[in-house]
Design a protein around this motif. Structure first.
Motif, PDB file in Angstrom:
ATOM      1  N   LEU A   1       0.982  -1.351  -0.119  1.00  0.00           N
ATOM      2  CA  LEU A   1      -0.068  -0.150   0.082  1.00  0.00           C
ATOM      3  C   LEU A   1       0.822   1.145  -0.158  1.00  0.00           C
ATOM      4  CD1 LEU A   1      -2.613  -0.977   2.460  1.00  0.00           C
ATOM      5  CD2 LEU A   1      -3.019  -1.182   0.224  1.00  0.00           C
ATOM      6  N   LYS A   2       0.492   2.113  -0.764  1.00  0.00           N
ATOM      7  CA  LYS A   2       1.314   3.381  -0.968  1.00  0.00           C
ATOM      8  C   LYS A   2       0.886   4.596   0.079  1.00  0.00           C
ATOM      9  CE  LYS A   2       2.040   2.510  -5.569  1.00  0.00           C
ATOM     10  NZ  LYS A   2       0.949   1.133  -5.920  1.00  0.00           N
ATOM     11  N   SER A   3      -0.433   4.761   0.500  1.00  0.00           N
ATOM     12  CA  SER A   3      -0.824   6.084   0.957  1.00  0.00           C
ATOM     13  C   SER A   3      -0.831   5.492   2.652  1.00  0.00           C
ATOM     14  CB  SER A   3      -2.139   6.440   0.676  1.00  0.00           C
ATOM     15  OG  SER A   3      -3.251   5.513   1.019  1.00  0.00           O
ATOM     16  N   ASN A   4      -0.396   6.679   3.432  1.00  0.00           N
ATOM     17  CA  ASN A   4      -0.392   6.380   4.821  1.00  0.00           C
ATOM     18  C   ASN A   4      -1.904   5.979   5.391  1.00  0.00           C
ATOM     19  OD1 ASN A   4       2.151   6.446   5.002  1.00  0.00           O
ATOM     20  ND2 ASN A   4       1.958   8.839   5.596  1.00  0.00           N
ATOM     21  N   LEU A   5      -2.948   6.631   4.700  1.00  0.00           N
ATOM     22  CA  LEU A   5      -4.408   6.541   5.150  1.00  0.00           C
ATOM     23  C   LEU A   5      -4.600   5.041   4.717  1.00  0.00           C
ATOM     24  CD1 LEU A   5      -7.179   7.359   6.077  1.00  0.00           C
ATOM     25  CD2 LEU A   5      -7.666   7.810   3.504  1.00  0.00           C
ATOM     26  N   ALA A   6      -4.386   4.255   3.917  1.00  0.00           N
ATOM     27  CA  ALA A   6      -4.698   3.000   3.413  1.00  0.00           C
ATOM     28  C   ALA A   6      -3.941   2.014   4.290  1.00  0.00           C
ATOM     29  CB  ALA A   6      -4.380   2.614   1.965  1.00  0.00           C
ATOM     30  N   LYS A   7      -2.431   2.580   4.664  1.00  0.00           N
ATOM     31  CA  LYS A   7      -2.047   1.539   5.569  1.00  0.00           C
ATOM     32  C   LYS A   7      -2.529   1.506   7.050  1.00  0.00           C
ATOM     33  CE  LYS A   7       2.572   2.480   3.429  1.00  0.00           C
ATOM     34  NZ  LYS A   7       3.739   3.185   3.359  1.00  0.00           N
ATOM     35  N   VAL A   8      -3.070   2.858   7.675  1.00  0.00           N
ATOM     36  CA  VAL A   8      -3.797   3.115   8.885  1.00  0.00           C
ATOM     37  C   VAL A   8      -5.180   1.819   8.884  1.00  0.00           C
ATOM     38  CG1 VAL A   8      -4.891   4.606  10.382  1.00  0.00           C
ATOM     39  CG2 VAL A   8      -2.683   4.962   9.571  1.00  0.00           C
ATOM     40  N   ILE A   9      -5.910   2.336   7.914  1.00  0.00           N
ATOM     41  CA  ILE A   9      -7.140   1.243   7.734  1.00  0.00           C
ATOM     42  C   ILE A   9      -6.721  -0.079   7.777  1.00  0.00           C
ATOM     43  CG2 ILE A   9      -8.957   0.701   6.096  1.00  0.00           C
ATOM     44  CD1 ILE A   9      -9.051   3.752   5.125  1.00  0.00           C
ATOM     45  N   LEU A  10      -5.562  -0.448   7.237  1.00  0.00           N
ATOM     46  CA  LEU A  10      -5.383  -1.959   7.032  1.00  0.00           C
ATOM     47  C   LEU A  10      -5.052  -2.455   8.461  1.00  0.00           C
ATOM     48  CD1 LEU A  10      -4.557  -4.662   5.757  1.00  0.00           C
ATOM     49  CD2 LEU A  10      -2.179  -3.609   5.603  1.00  0.00           C
ATOM     50  N   THR A  11      -4.118  -1.575   9.195  1.00  0.00           N
ATOM     51  CA  THR A  11      -3.679  -2.081  10.340  1.00  0.00           C
ATOM     52  C   THR A  11      -4.826  -1.768  11.513  1.00  0.00           C
ATOM     53  OG1 THR A  11      -2.974   0.283  10.904  1.00  0.00           O
ATOM     54  CG2 THR A  11      -1.265  -1.428  10.293  1.00  0.00           C
ATOM     55  N   ASN A  12      -5.531  -0.998  11.472  1.00  0.00           N
ATOM     56  CA  ASN A  12      -6.872  -0.890  12.252  1.00  0.00           C
ATOM     57  C   ASN A  12      -7.944  -1.950  11.813  1.00  0.00           C
ATOM     58  OD1 ASN A  12      -6.301   1.156  13.728  1.00  0.00           O
ATOM     59  ND2 ASN A  12      -7.065   2.858  12.490  1.00  0.00           N
ATOM     60  N   SER A  13      -7.798  -2.418  10.587  1.00  0.00           N
ATOM     61  CA  SER A  13      -8.877  -3.583  10.367  1.00  0.00           C
ATOM     62  C   SER A  13      -8.326  -4.749  10.988  1.00  0.00           C
ATOM     63  CB  SER A  13      -8.995  -3.699   8.757  1.00  0.00           C
ATOM     64  OG  SER A  13      -9.622  -2.615   8.302  1.00  0.00           O
ATOM     65  N   ILE A  14      -7.000  -5.089  10.915  1.00  0.00           N
ATOM     66  CA  ILE A  14      -6.266  -6.224  11.650  1.00  0.00           C
ATOM     67  C   ILE A  14      -6.665  -5.990  13.058  1.00  0.00           C
ATOM     68  CG2 ILE A  14      -4.113  -7.373  12.107  1.00  0.00           C
ATOM     69  CD1 ILE A  14      -3.135  -6.324   9.321  1.00  0.00           C
ATOM     70  N   THR A  15      -6.309  -5.051  13.692  1.00  0.00           N
ATOM     71  CA  THR A  15      -6.617  -5.037  15.147  1.00  0.00           C
ATOM     72  C   THR A  15      -8.203  -5.185  15.391  1.00  0.00           C
ATOM     73  OG1 THR A  15      -5.034  -3.418  15.468  1.00  0.00           O
ATOM     74  CG2 THR A  15      -6.519  -3.464  17.203  1.00  0.00           C
ATOM     75  N   LEU A  16      -8.896  -4.694  14.689  1.00  0.00           N
ATOM     76  CA  LEU A  16     -10.488  -4.819  15.044  1.00  0.00           C
ATOM     77  C   LEU A  16     -10.852  -6.473  14.859  1.00  0.00           C
ATOM     78  CD1 LEU A  16     -11.902  -1.875  13.168  1.00  0.00           C
ATOM     79  CD2 LEU A  16     -12.153  -2.385  15.553  1.00  0.00           C
ATOM     80  N   THR A  17      -9.936  -7.065  14.182  1.00  0.00           N
ATOM     81  CA  THR A  17     -10.316  -8.509  14.159  1.00  0.00           C
ATOM     82  C   THR A  17      -9.758  -9.205  15.051  1.00  0.00           C
ATOM     83  OG1 THR A  17      -9.915  -8.192  11.490  1.00  0.00           O
ATOM     84  CG2 THR A  17     -10.306 -10.566  12.430  1.00  0.00           C
ATOM     85  N   PRO A  18     -10.797 -10.188  15.795  1.00  0.00           N
ATOM     86  CA  PRO A  18     -10.647 -10.911  17.136  1.00  0.00           C
ATOM     87  C   PRO A  18      -9.295 -11.885  16.735  1.00  0.00           C
ATOM     88  CG  PRO A  18     -12.997 -10.737  16.898  1.00  0.00           C
ATOM     89  CD  PRO A  18     -12.326 -10.153  15.534  1.00  0.00           C
ATOM     90  N   GLY A  19      -8.298 -11.948  17.622  1.00  0.00           N
ATOM     91  CA  GLY A  19      -7.114 -12.918  17.514  1.00  0.00           C
ATOM     92  C   GLY A  19      -6.026 -12.211  16.930  1.00  0.00           C
ATOM     93  N   THR A  20      -6.145 -11.136  16.292  1.00  0.00           N
ATOM     94  CA  THR A  20      -4.885 -10.295  15.934  1.00  0.00           C
ATOM     95  C   THR A  20      -4.836  -8.944  16.645  1.00  0.00           C
ATOM     96  OG1 THR A  20      -6.346  -9.690  13.998  1.00  0.00           O
ATOM     97  CG2 THR A  20      -4.981 -11.700  13.876  1.00  0.00           C
ATOM     98  N   ILE A  21      -3.727  -8.214  16.328  1.00  0.00           N
ATOM     99  CA  ILE A  21      -3.439  -7.043  16.907  1.00  0.00           C
ATOM    100  C   ILE A  21      -2.344  -6.406  16.546  1.00  0.00           C
ATOM    101  CG2 ILE A  21      -2.234  -7.548  19.049  1.00  0.00           C
ATOM    102  CD1 ILE A  21      -3.873  -5.014  20.248  1.00  0.00           C
ATOM    103  N   THR A  22      -2.412  -5.290  15.819  1.00  0.00           N
ATOM    104  CA  THR A  22      -1.264  -4.886  15.066  1.00  0.00           C
ATOM    105  C   THR A  22      -0.390  -4.114  16.252  1.00  0.00           C
ATOM    106  OG1 THR A  22      -2.555  -4.208  13.127  1.00  0.00           O
ATOM    107  CG2 THR A  22      -0.524  -3.116  13.294  1.00  0.00           C
ATOM    108  N   VAL A  23       0.742  -4.641  16.165  1.00  0.00           N
ATOM    109  CA  VAL A  23       1.897  -4.138  17.160  1.00  0.00           C
ATOM    110  C   VAL A  23       2.737  -2.908  16.600  1.00  0.00           C
ATOM    111  CG1 VAL A  23       4.047  -4.753  18.482  1.00  0.00           C
ATOM    112  CG2 VAL A  23       2.063  -6.384  18.113  1.00  0.00           C
ATOM    113  N   SER A  24       2.972  -2.790  15.360  1.00  0.00           N
ATOM    114  CA  SER A  24       3.749  -1.760  14.930  1.00  0.00           C
ATOM    115  C   SER A  24       3.405  -1.709  13.450  1.00  0.00           C
ATOM    116  CB  SER A  24       5.105  -2.058  15.139  1.00  0.00           C
ATOM    117  OG  SER A  24       6.090  -1.177  14.671  1.00  0.00           O
ATOM    118  N   LEU A  25       3.572  -0.426  13.006  1.00  0.00           N
ATOM    119  CA  LEU A  25       3.525  -0.082  11.623  1.00  0.00           C
ATOM    120  C   LEU A  25       4.713   0.931  11.443  1.00  0.00           C
ATOM    121  CD1 LEU A  25       2.710   0.407   8.718  1.00  0.00           C
ATOM    122  CD2 LEU A  25       0.922   1.947   9.486  1.00  0.00           C
ATOM    123  N   HIS A  26       5.744   0.542  10.715  1.00  0.00           N
ATOM    124  CA  HIS A  26       6.726   1.677  10.654  1.00  0.00           C
ATOM    125  C   HIS A  26       7.024   1.231   8.788  1.00  0.00           C
ATOM    126  CE1 HIS A  26       8.165   2.553  14.428  1.00  0.00           C
ATOM    127  NE2 HIS A  26       8.147   1.379  14.690  1.00  0.00           N
ATOM    128  N   GLY A  27       6.700   2.426   8.227  1.00  0.00           N
ATOM    129  CA  GLY A  27       7.047   2.592   6.732  1.00  0.00           C
ATOM    130  C   GLY A  27       6.002   1.512   6.112  1.00  0.00           C
TER     131      GLY A  27
END
Length: 161
Positions: free
Chosen positions: A96-122
């Motif tokens: 993903l290129k845009s920061n917004l898309a990356k944030v939406i992806l990581t938040n979607s992962i965190t919202l899904t039970p059993g997974t949590i985003t720990v870090s997003l760097h670049g």
């Protein structure tokens, strides 16, 4: 944004008459002009938002389906005494290129039970998964594919939002 201004006008007035509708259209255009002039907004961004909005609603539907699936999987782990849970940390690079898309992806992962985003760097995403089976195919998930498609919608029209 223009439609949003108009809808807020109608809601705040509490009634619908011809005068309120006409005045609401004028006020909405004036507010839209103000936003375009002073807040770096444009008709191009407005049309991009409209083109992406339908696909974003599909994305939200997909997110809800994935949340239900993950809930079932987590309930299975919790309620069955025979399965042993194998927690794992997964690291992957996103395309993903845009920061917004990356944030939406990581938040979607965190919202899904059993997974949590720990870090997003670049482009690197680190995710903690309750079990190894929940980590399979994360970098090529439906979330990633749908967000890539939304990014391509902007690129095909000269916008890189």
């Amino acid at each position: 944004m223009l439609l949003l201004f108009f809808l807020v006008w109608i809601i705040f007035n509490g009634a619908i008459t011809t005068e309120i509708l006409i005045f609401g259209i004028v006020v909405a255009f004036l507010m839209f002009g103000f936003v375009c002039k002073f807040m770096d907004y444009s008709w191009q961004k407005e049309s991009l938002l409209i083109r992406r909005s339908g696909y974003f609603l599909l994305y939200l539907g997909n997110l809800l389906i994935e949340i239900v699936r993950a809930n079932v999987a987590v309930c299975h782990f919790v309620l069955s005494g025979t399965n042993e849970v194998e927690p794992i940390m997964v690291s992957f690079r996103t395309t993903l290129k845009s920061n917004l898309a990356k944030v939406i992806l990581t938040n979607s992962i965190t919202l899904t039970p059993g997974t949590i985003t720990v870090s997003l760097h670049g482009d690197e995403v680190i995710v903690h998964c309750l079990d190894r089976s929940l980590a399979y195919g994360m970098e090529e998930s439906s979330f990633v594919k749908m967000l890539e498609h939304m990014e391509r919608i902007g690129e095909t029209h000269g916008n890189h939002e």
